[in-house]
Design a protein around this motif. Structure first.
Motif, PDB file in Angstrom:
ATOM      1  N   ILE A 201       0.866  -1.170   0.000  1.00 56.31           N
ATOM      2  CA  ILE A 201       0.000   0.000   0.000  1.00 56.31           C
ATOM      3  C   ILE A 201       0.905   1.223   0.000  1.00 56.31           C
ATOM      4  O   ILE A 201       1.713   1.407   0.908  1.00 56.31           O
ATOM      5  CB  ILE A 201      -0.930   0.014   1.225  1.00 56.31           C
ATOM      6  CG1 ILE A 201      -1.727  -1.288   1.290  1.00 56.31           C
ATOM      7  CG2 ILE A 201      -1.850   1.228   1.174  1.00 56.31           C
ATOM      8  CD1 ILE A 201      -2.529  -1.463   2.561  1.00 56.31           C
ATOM      9  N   LYS A 202       0.773   2.030  -1.039  1.00 53.84           N
ATOM     10  CA  LYS A 202       1.605   3.226  -1.176  1.00 53.84           C
ATOM     11  C   LYS A 202       0.711   4.453  -1.125  1.00 53.84           C
ATOM     12  O   LYS A 202      -0.421   4.432  -1.587  1.00 53.84           O
ATOM     13  CB  LYS A 202       2.373   3.187  -2.495  1.00 53.84           C
ATOM     14  CG  LYS A 202       3.335   2.021  -2.586  1.00 53.84           C
ATOM     15  CD  LYS A 202       4.054   1.991  -3.913  1.00 53.84           C
ATOM     16  CE  LYS A 202       4.977   0.787  -3.988  1.00 53.84           C
ATOM     17  NZ  LYS A 202       5.654   0.710  -5.277  1.00 53.84           N
ATOM     18  N   GLY A 203       1.252   5.516  -0.571  1.00 48.22           N
ATOM     19  CA  GLY A 203       0.532   6.778  -0.495  1.00 48.22           C
ATOM     20  C   GLY A 203       1.283   7.871  -1.228  1.00 48.22           C
ATOM     21  O   GLY A 203       2.507   7.977  -1.097  1.00 48.22           O
ATOM     22  N   ASP A 204       0.553   8.654  -2.012  1.00 48.95           N
ATOM     23  CA  ASP A 204       1.175   9.775  -2.711  1.00 48.95           C
ATOM     24  C   ASP A 204       1.683  10.812  -1.713  1.00 48.95           C
ATOM     25  O   ASP A 204       1.135  10.962  -0.620  1.00 48.95           O
ATOM     26  CB  ASP A 204       0.161  10.446  -3.652  1.00 48.95           C
ATOM     27  CG  ASP A 204      -0.240   9.548  -4.814  1.00 48.95           C
ATOM     28  OD1 ASP A 204       0.483   8.568  -5.090  1.00 48.95           O
ATOM     29  OD2 ASP A 204      -1.281   9.828  -5.435  1.00 48.95           O
ATOM     30  N   ALA A 205       2.713  11.535  -2.106  1.00 49.22           N
ATOM     31  CA  ALA A 205       3.253  12.656  -1.326  1.00 49.22           C
ATOM     32  C   ALA A 205       3.637  12.242   0.089  1.00 49.22           C
ATOM     33  O   ALA A 205       3.372  12.956   1.052  1.00 49.22           O
ATOM     34  CB  ALA A 205       2.277  13.823  -1.310  1.00 49.22           C
ATOM     35  N   HIS A 206       4.239  11.064   0.225  1.00 47.45           N
ATOM     36  CA  HIS A 206       4.701  10.566   1.533  1.00 47.45           C
ATOM     37  C   HIS A 206       3.586  10.533   2.571  1.00 47.45           C
ATOM     38  O   HIS A 206       3.783  10.887   3.724  1.00 47.45           O
ATOM     39  CB  HIS A 206       5.881  11.398   2.038  1.00 47.45           C
ATOM     40  CG  HIS A 206       7.021  11.466   1.085  1.00 47.45           C
ATOM     41  ND1 HIS A 206       7.801  10.373   0.794  1.00 47.45           N
ATOM     42  CD2 HIS A 206       7.500  12.491   0.330  1.00 47.45           C
ATOM     43  CE1 HIS A 206       8.719  10.726  -0.085  1.00 47.45           C
ATOM     44  NE2 HIS A 206       8.562  11.993  -0.392  1.00 47.45           N
ATOM     45  N   ALA A 207       2.423  10.094   2.158  1.00 54.25           N
ATOM     46  CA  ALA A 207       1.245  10.083   3.030  1.00 54.25           C
ATOM     47  C   ALA A 207       1.463   9.275   4.306  1.00 54.25           C
ATOM     48  O   ALA A 207       0.933   9.624   5.353  1.00 54.25           O
ATOM     49  CB  ALA A 207       0.041   9.536   2.276  1.00 54.25           C
ATOM     50  N   PHE A 208       2.255   8.218   4.218  1.00 50.08           N
ATOM     51  CA  PHE A 208       2.426   7.354   5.385  1.00 50.08           C
ATOM     52  C   PHE A 208       3.602   7.778   6.264  1.00 50.08           C
ATOM     53  O   PHE A 208       4.102   7.003   7.058  1.00 50.08           O
ATOM     54  CB  PHE A 208       2.532   5.891   4.949  1.00 50.08           C
ATOM     55  CG  PHE A 208       1.319   5.418   4.216  1.00 50.08           C
ATOM     56  CD1 PHE A 208       0.049   5.627   4.748  1.00 50.08           C
ATOM     57  CD2 PHE A 208       1.415   4.786   2.997  1.00 50.08           C
ATOM     58  CE1 PHE A 208      -1.091   5.207   4.075  1.00 50.08           C
ATOM     59  CE2 PHE A 208       0.279   4.354   2.313  1.00 50.08           C
ATOM     60  CZ  PHE A 208      -0.967   4.575   2.861  1.00 50.08           C
ATOM     61  N   MET A 209       3.995   9.029   6.139  1.00 55.67           N
ATOM     62  CA  MET A 209       5.021   9.594   7.006  1.00 55.67           C
ATOM     63  C   MET A 209       4.397  10.091   8.313  1.00 55.67           C
ATOM     64  O   MET A 209       5.065  10.200   9.333  1.00 55.67           O
ATOM     65  CB  MET A 209       5.728  10.772   6.303  1.00 55.67           C
ATOM     66  CG  MET A 209       6.872  11.354   7.097  1.00 55.67           C
ATOM     67  SD  MET A 209       7.589  12.833   6.349  1.00 55.67           S
ATOM     68  CE  MET A 209       8.149  12.233   4.789  1.00 55.67           C
TER      69      MET A 209
ATOM     70  N   LEU B  74      -1.590   9.490  11.916  1.00 56.79           N
ATOM     71  CA  LEU B  74      -2.560   8.764  11.094  1.00 56.79           C
ATOM     72  C   LEU B  74      -2.083   7.374  10.672  1.00 56.79           C
ATOM     73  O   LEU B  74      -2.869   6.426  10.628  1.00 56.79           O
ATOM     74  CB  LEU B  74      -2.908   9.575   9.847  1.00 56.79           C
ATOM     75  CG  LEU B  74      -3.618  10.907  10.060  1.00 56.79           C
ATOM     76  CD1 LEU B  74      -3.880  11.586   8.730  1.00 56.79           C
ATOM     77  CD2 LEU B  74      -4.906  10.719  10.824  1.00 56.79           C
ATOM     78  N   THR B  75      -0.804   7.252  10.364  1.00 56.68           N
ATOM     79  CA  THR B  75      -0.295   5.981   9.846  1.00 56.68           C
ATOM     80  C   THR B  75      -0.470   4.829  10.831  1.00 56.68           C
ATOM     81  O   THR B  75      -0.964   3.762  10.438  1.00 56.68           O
ATOM     82  CB  THR B  75       1.173   6.118   9.400  1.00 56.68           C
ATOM     83  OG1 THR B  75       1.245   7.176   8.434  1.00 56.68           O
ATOM     84  CG2 THR B  75       1.687   4.832   8.778  1.00 56.68           C
ATOM     85  N   PRO B  76      -0.110   4.988  12.115  1.00 57.49           N
ATOM     86  CA  PRO B  76      -0.361   3.872  13.044  1.00 57.49           C
ATOM     87  C   PRO B  76      -1.843   3.527  13.177  1.00 57.49           C
ATOM     88  O   PRO B  76      -2.197   2.346  13.289  1.00 57.49           O
ATOM     89  CB  PRO B  76       0.207   4.380  14.375  1.00 57.49           C
ATOM     90  CG  PRO B  76       1.202   5.409  13.997  1.00 57.49           C
ATOM     91  CD  PRO B  76       0.667   6.044  12.753  1.00 57.49           C
TER      92      PRO B  76
ATOM     93  N   LYS C 241       5.555  -1.341   8.068  1.00 59.68           N
ATOM     94  CA  LYS C 241       5.889  -0.202   7.208  1.00 59.68           C
ATOM     95  C   LYS C 241       7.387  -0.204   6.992  1.00 59.68           C
ATOM     96  O   LYS C 241       8.159  -0.308   7.939  1.00 59.68           O
ATOM     97  CB  LYS C 241       5.442   1.105   7.854  1.00 59.68           C
ATOM     98  CG  LYS C 241       5.684   2.329   6.982  1.00 59.68           C
ATOM     99  CD  LYS C 241       5.142   3.590   7.602  1.00 59.68           C
ATOM    100  CE  LYS C 241       6.039   4.039   8.720  1.00 59.68           C
ATOM    101  NZ  LYS C 241       5.782   5.380   9.202  1.00 59.68           N
ATOM    102  N   SER C 242       7.797  -0.091   5.758  1.00 56.63           N
ATOM    103  CA  SER C 242       9.216  -0.081   5.435  1.00 56.63           C
ATOM    104  C   SER C 242       9.740   1.363   5.459  1.00 56.63           C
ATOM    105  O   SER C 242       8.955   2.314   5.443  1.00 56.63           O
ATOM    106  CB  SER C 242       9.451  -0.727   4.068  1.00 56.63           C
ATOM    107  OG  SER C 242       8.716  -0.066   3.077  1.00 56.63           O
TER     108      SER C 242
ATOM    109  N   VAL D 175       6.219   2.482   2.622  1.00 55.61           N
ATOM    110  CA  VAL D 175       5.273   1.561   1.991  1.00 55.61           C
ATOM    111  C   VAL D 175       4.756   0.638   3.090  1.00 55.61           C
ATOM    112  O   VAL D 175       5.528   0.112   3.889  1.00 55.61           O
ATOM    113  CB  VAL D 175       5.944   0.741   0.869  1.00 55.61           C
ATOM    114  CG1 VAL D 175       4.982  -0.293   0.305  1.00 55.61           C
ATOM    115  CG2 VAL D 175       6.447   1.657  -0.232  1.00 55.61           C
ATOM    116  N   ILE D 176       3.439   0.457   3.126  1.00 51.89           N
ATOM    117  CA  ILE D 176       2.833  -0.454   4.085  1.00 51.89           C
ATOM    118  C   ILE D 176       2.730  -1.828   3.423  1.00 51.89           C
ATOM    119  O   ILE D 176       2.201  -1.960   2.323  1.00 51.89           O
ATOM    120  CB  ILE D 176       1.453   0.041   4.544  1.00 51.89           C
ATOM    121  CG1 ILE D 176       1.610   1.361   5.306  1.00 51.89           C
ATOM    122  CG2 ILE D 176       0.763  -0.999   5.415  1.00 51.89           C
ATOM    123  CD1 ILE D 176       0.309   2.005   5.714  1.00 51.89           C
TER     124      ILE D 176
END
Length: 103
Positions: A31-39, A43-45, A61-62, A66-67
């Motif tokens: 699962i990838k997020g645009d614009a470093h969404a999972f930074m 929200l990410t946890p 999460k790497s 990327v999740i």
């Protein structure tokens, strides 16, 4: 007679091994997020916990943000529900991309 017994036993064992191998196979998603969404440290946890609850799978999460999701149940992962949950948490679903890697 013994040859047939050995042949039948070996066939039964090989069938059991194939069945066990199929049930042990992992389904993997990225699962990838645009614009470093999972930074996002907030929200990410939450999103990763929601994924774990939804599909009873392993989620990590790497460093490249990327999740990774791994599940032993091929039908447990529902992309539509996942995107709805992402929106509920605060992500824009159009910025999240899900790719199935293995089956």
């Amino acid at each position: 007679m013994i040859k047939y017994f050995i042949l039948a036993a070996s066939l039964l064992i090989s069938t059991a091994n194939v069945t066990a191998a199929q049930s042990d196979s992992l389904v993997t998603y990225e699962i990838k997020g645009d614009a470093h969404a999972f930074m996002c440290p907030f929200l990410t946890p939450k999103f990763m916990d929601a994924i774990k609850e939804m599909c009873d799978c392993t989620v990590s999460k790497s460093p490249d943000l990327v999740i990774h999701v791994q599940s032993r149940q091929p039908d447990a992962f529902n992309e539509e529900k996942l995107l709805l949950k992402a929106e509920e948490i605060g992500y824009e679903p159009k910025n999240i991309h899900i790719q199935k890697l293995t089956q």
